[in-house]
Motif scaffolding. Structure first.
Motif, PDB file in Angstrom:
ATOM      1  N   ASP A 237       0.811  -1.221   0.000  1.00  0.00           N
ATOM      2  CA  ASP A 237       0.000   0.000   0.000  1.00  0.00           C
ATOM      3  C   ASP A 237       0.847   1.275   0.000  1.00  0.00           C
ATOM      4  O   ASP A 237       0.471   2.296   0.567  1.00  0.00           O
ATOM      5  N   VAL A 238       1.984   1.238  -0.675  1.00  0.00           N
ATOM      6  CA  VAL A 238       2.907   2.367  -0.757  1.00  0.00           C
ATOM      7  C   VAL A 238       2.194   3.633  -1.254  1.00  0.00           C
ATOM      8  O   VAL A 238       1.255   3.559  -2.049  1.00  0.00           O
ATOM      9  N   THR A 239       2.653   4.769  -0.772  1.00  0.00           N
ATOM     10  CA  THR A 239       2.245   6.065  -1.311  1.00  0.00           C
ATOM     11  C   THR A 239       3.369   6.516  -2.233  1.00  0.00           C
ATOM     12  O   THR A 239       4.524   6.600  -1.815  1.00  0.00           O
ATOM     13  N   TYR A 240       3.029   6.775  -3.483  1.00  0.00           N
ATOM     14  CA  TYR A 240       4.031   7.073  -4.507  1.00  0.00           C
ATOM     15  C   TYR A 240       3.621   8.340  -5.244  1.00  0.00           C
ATOM     16  O   TYR A 240       2.533   8.421  -5.804  1.00  0.00           O
ATOM     17  N   LEU A 241       4.482   9.328  -5.209  1.00  0.00           N
ATOM     18  CA  LEU A 241       4.272  10.556  -5.966  1.00  0.00           C
ATOM     19  C   LEU A 241       5.150  10.464  -7.197  1.00  0.00           C
ATOM     20  O   LEU A 241       6.378  10.484  -7.096  1.00  0.00           O
ATOM     21  N   ASN A 242       4.521  10.315  -8.368  1.00  0.00           N
ATOM     22  CA  ASN A 242       5.309  10.092  -9.574  1.00  0.00           C
ATOM     23  C   ASN A 242       5.940  11.397 -10.072  1.00  0.00           C
ATOM     24  O   ASN A 242       5.675  12.465  -9.526  1.00  0.00           O
TER      25      ASN A 242
ATOM     26  N   ALA B 271      13.125   4.745   8.253  1.00  0.00           N
ATOM     27  CA  ALA B 271      14.260   5.565   7.819  1.00  0.00           C
ATOM     28  C   ALA B 271      13.814   6.592   6.792  1.00  0.00           C
ATOM     29  O   ALA B 271      13.019   6.283   5.898  1.00  0.00           O
ATOM     30  N   LEU B 272      14.322   7.799   6.933  1.00  0.00           N
ATOM     31  CA  LEU B 272      14.183   8.840   5.927  1.00  0.00           C
ATOM     32  C   LEU B 272      15.431   8.733   5.064  1.00  0.00           C
ATOM     33  O   LEU B 272      16.554   8.753   5.581  1.00  0.00           O
ATOM     34  N   THR B 273      15.243   8.587   3.761  1.00  0.00           N
ATOM     35  CA  THR B 273      16.382   8.390   2.866  1.00  0.00           C
ATOM     36  C   THR B 273      16.396   9.453   1.781  1.00  0.00           C
ATOM     37  O   THR B 273      15.349   9.970   1.388  1.00  0.00           O
ATOM     38  N   THR B 274      17.595   9.780   1.329  1.00  0.00           N
ATOM     39  CA  THR B 274      17.758  10.714   0.215  1.00  0.00           C
ATOM     40  C   THR B 274      18.863  10.196  -0.690  1.00  0.00           C
ATOM     41  O   THR B 274      19.711   9.405  -0.278  1.00  0.00           O
ATOM     42  N   ASN B 275      18.826  10.653  -1.927  1.00  0.00           N
ATOM     43  CA  ASN B 275      19.857  10.278  -2.889  1.00  0.00           C
ATOM     44  C   ASN B 275      19.843  11.258  -4.049  1.00  0.00           C
ATOM     45  O   ASN B 275      18.903  12.033  -4.204  1.00  0.00           O
ATOM     46  N   HIS B 276      20.889  11.213  -4.823  1.00  0.00           N
ATOM     47  CA  HIS B 276      20.946  11.892  -6.121  1.00  0.00           C
ATOM     48  C   HIS B 276      21.116  10.795  -7.159  1.00  0.00           C
ATOM     49  O   HIS B 276      21.768   9.792  -6.901  1.00  0.00           O
ATOM     50  N   TRP B 277      20.515  10.995  -8.323  1.00  0.00           N
ATOM     51  CA  TRP B 277      20.589   9.960  -9.350  1.00  0.00           C
ATOM     52  C   TRP B 277      20.953  10.550 -10.705  1.00  0.00           C
ATOM     53  O   TRP B 277      20.773  11.735 -10.961  1.00  0.00           O
ATOM     54  N   ARG B 278      21.483   9.669 -11.553  1.00  0.00           N
ATOM     55  CA  ARG B 278      21.794   9.995 -12.954  1.00  0.00           C
ATOM     56  C   ARG B 278      21.225   8.862 -13.793  1.00  0.00           C
ATOM     57  O   ARG B 278      21.565   7.700 -13.593  1.00  0.00           O
TER      58      ARG B 278
ATOM     59  N   ILE C 270      13.687  11.556  -2.329  1.00  0.00           N
ATOM     60  CA  ILE C 270      13.495  11.528  -0.894  1.00  0.00           C
ATOM     61  C   ILE C 270      12.398  10.515  -0.618  1.00  0.00           C
ATOM     62  O   ILE C 270      11.352  10.540  -1.266  1.00  0.00           O
ATOM     63  N   GLU C 271      12.689   9.574   0.258  1.00  0.00           N
ATOM     64  CA  GLU C 271      11.772   8.472   0.506  1.00  0.00           C
ATOM     65  C   GLU C 271      11.738   8.126   1.990  1.00  0.00           C
ATOM     66  O   GLU C 271      12.633   8.494   2.737  1.00  0.00           O
ATOM     67  N   VAL C 272      10.721   7.388   2.356  1.00  0.00           N
ATOM     68  CA  VAL C 272      10.629   6.816   3.692  1.00  0.00           C
ATOM     69  C   VAL C 272      10.547   5.311   3.505  1.00  0.00           C
ATOM     70  O   VAL C 272       9.719   4.819   2.726  1.00  0.00           O
ATOM     71  N   ILE C 273      11.442   4.593   4.162  1.00  0.00           N
ATOM     72  CA  ILE C 273      11.412   3.134   4.091  1.00  0.00           C
ATOM     73  C   ILE C 273      11.207   2.585   5.496  1.00  0.00           C
ATOM     74  O   ILE C 273      11.517   3.247   6.484  1.00  0.00           O
ATOM     75  N   GLN C 274      10.667   1.386   5.547  1.00  0.00           N
ATOM     76  CA  GLN C 274      10.372   0.783   6.841  1.00  0.00           C
ATOM     77  C   GLN C 274      10.754  -0.690   6.812  1.00  0.00           C
ATOM     78  O   GLN C 274      10.554  -1.381   5.809  1.00  0.00           O
ATOM     79  N   LYS C 275      11.304  -1.164   7.928  1.00  0.00           N
ATOM     80  CA  LYS C 275      11.642  -2.577   8.058  1.00  0.00           C
ATOM     81  C   LYS C 275      10.344  -3.353   8.240  1.00  0.00           C
ATOM     82  O   LYS C 275       9.503  -2.999   9.067  1.00  0.00           O
TER      83      LYS C 275
ATOM     84  N   ASP D  93       7.395   7.130  -1.468  1.00  0.00           N
ATOM     85  CA  ASP D  93       8.418   7.425  -2.464  1.00  0.00           C
ATOM     86  C   ASP D  93       7.986   8.685  -3.210  1.00  0.00           C
ATOM     87  O   ASP D  93       6.969   8.689  -3.879  1.00  0.00           O
ATOM     88  N   ASP D  94       8.755   9.747  -3.045  1.00  0.00           N
ATOM     89  CA  ASP D  94       8.488  10.987  -3.761  1.00  0.00           C
ATOM     90  C   ASP D  94       9.466  11.090  -4.916  1.00  0.00           C
ATOM     91  O   ASP D  94      10.627  11.440  -4.750  1.00  0.00           O
ATOM     92  N   ALA D  95       8.995  10.722  -6.096  1.00  0.00           N
ATOM     93  CA  ALA D  95       9.819  10.749  -7.308  1.00  0.00           C
ATOM     94  C   ALA D  95       9.648  12.045  -8.071  1.00  0.00           C
ATOM     95  O   ALA D  95      10.056  12.132  -9.221  1.00  0.00           O
TER      96      ALA D  95
END
Length: 188
Positions: free
Chosen positions: A95-100, A140-147, A165-170, A181-183
């Motif tokens: 049931d992820v929340t995903y902002l495309n 966890a609040l996670t961030t990254n840069h991508w190419r 910027i995303e939130v992940i959970q165990k 996931d905010d894409a």
């Protein structure tokens, strides 16, 4: 952009040549959202659709849950670059929340899967860098840069960059998965 692809496709169907098509269509730098729209439209226009996307993806993903948070983005990147649609979407809760990239809110793993199908059909590659995570218990609040690299229909290499910027959970199985996931972060 999609109108240009459709116009070019109609021109080819009506007897136009690829040489004429190449001179009529320009392929500017695209935002991530524009790229995903073009990729999806292109896949549909050449009738690749879901069948080819599934053919590109490895069959069943028997990927083990990613239990080490430091390996989470490595697993995501490897699955994306391998075209492993099942393995990639397994990194999202049901049931992820995903902002495309178009800032459209999607709910659920099946919507995430649909959003990635057209993109994976053109076999892009991605590198995730500057990865950070801030952990609180099992969240966890996670961030990254991508190419992201891909070839446009003329074979010209395109590159897009952005951040996430995303939130992940165990989860109960010990694996980390996206719950948000905010894409839609800026892409150029």
């Amino acid at each position: 952009m999609i109108g240009s692809i459709n116009k070019a496709w109609e021109s080819l169907k009506d007897g136009g040549s690829r040489e004429t098509l190449a001179s009529d269509v320009s392929w500017p730098s695209l935002s991530r959202g524009e790229f995903l729209r073009v990729a999806t439209a292109g896949a549909l226009a050449v009738k690749i659709g879901a069948g080819s996307a599934v053919a590109h993806a490895t069959t069943a993903s028997a990927a083990a849950p990613v239990t080490d948070i430091d390996a989470f983005y490595d697993a995501w990147q490897e699955r994306f670059n391998a075209g492993d649609l099942d393995g990639l979407t397994d990194l999202y809760v049901e049931d992820v929340t995903y902002l495309n990239p178009d800032e459209k809110m999607l709910a659920g793993r099946s919507d995430v899967r649909s959003d990635f199908e057209g993109l994976l059909a053109i076999k892009p590659t991605i590198v995730l860098g500057n990865r950070k995570h801030l952990v609180y218990k099992d969240i966890a609040l996670t961030t990254n840069h991508w190419r992201l690299n891909f070839q446009n229909p003329d074979g010209v290499l395109q590159e897009m960059t952005g951040g996430g910027i995303e939130v992940i959970q165990k989860q109960a199985d010990g694996g980390w998965r996206f719950i948000i996931d905010d894409a839609s972060r800026s892409a150029v």
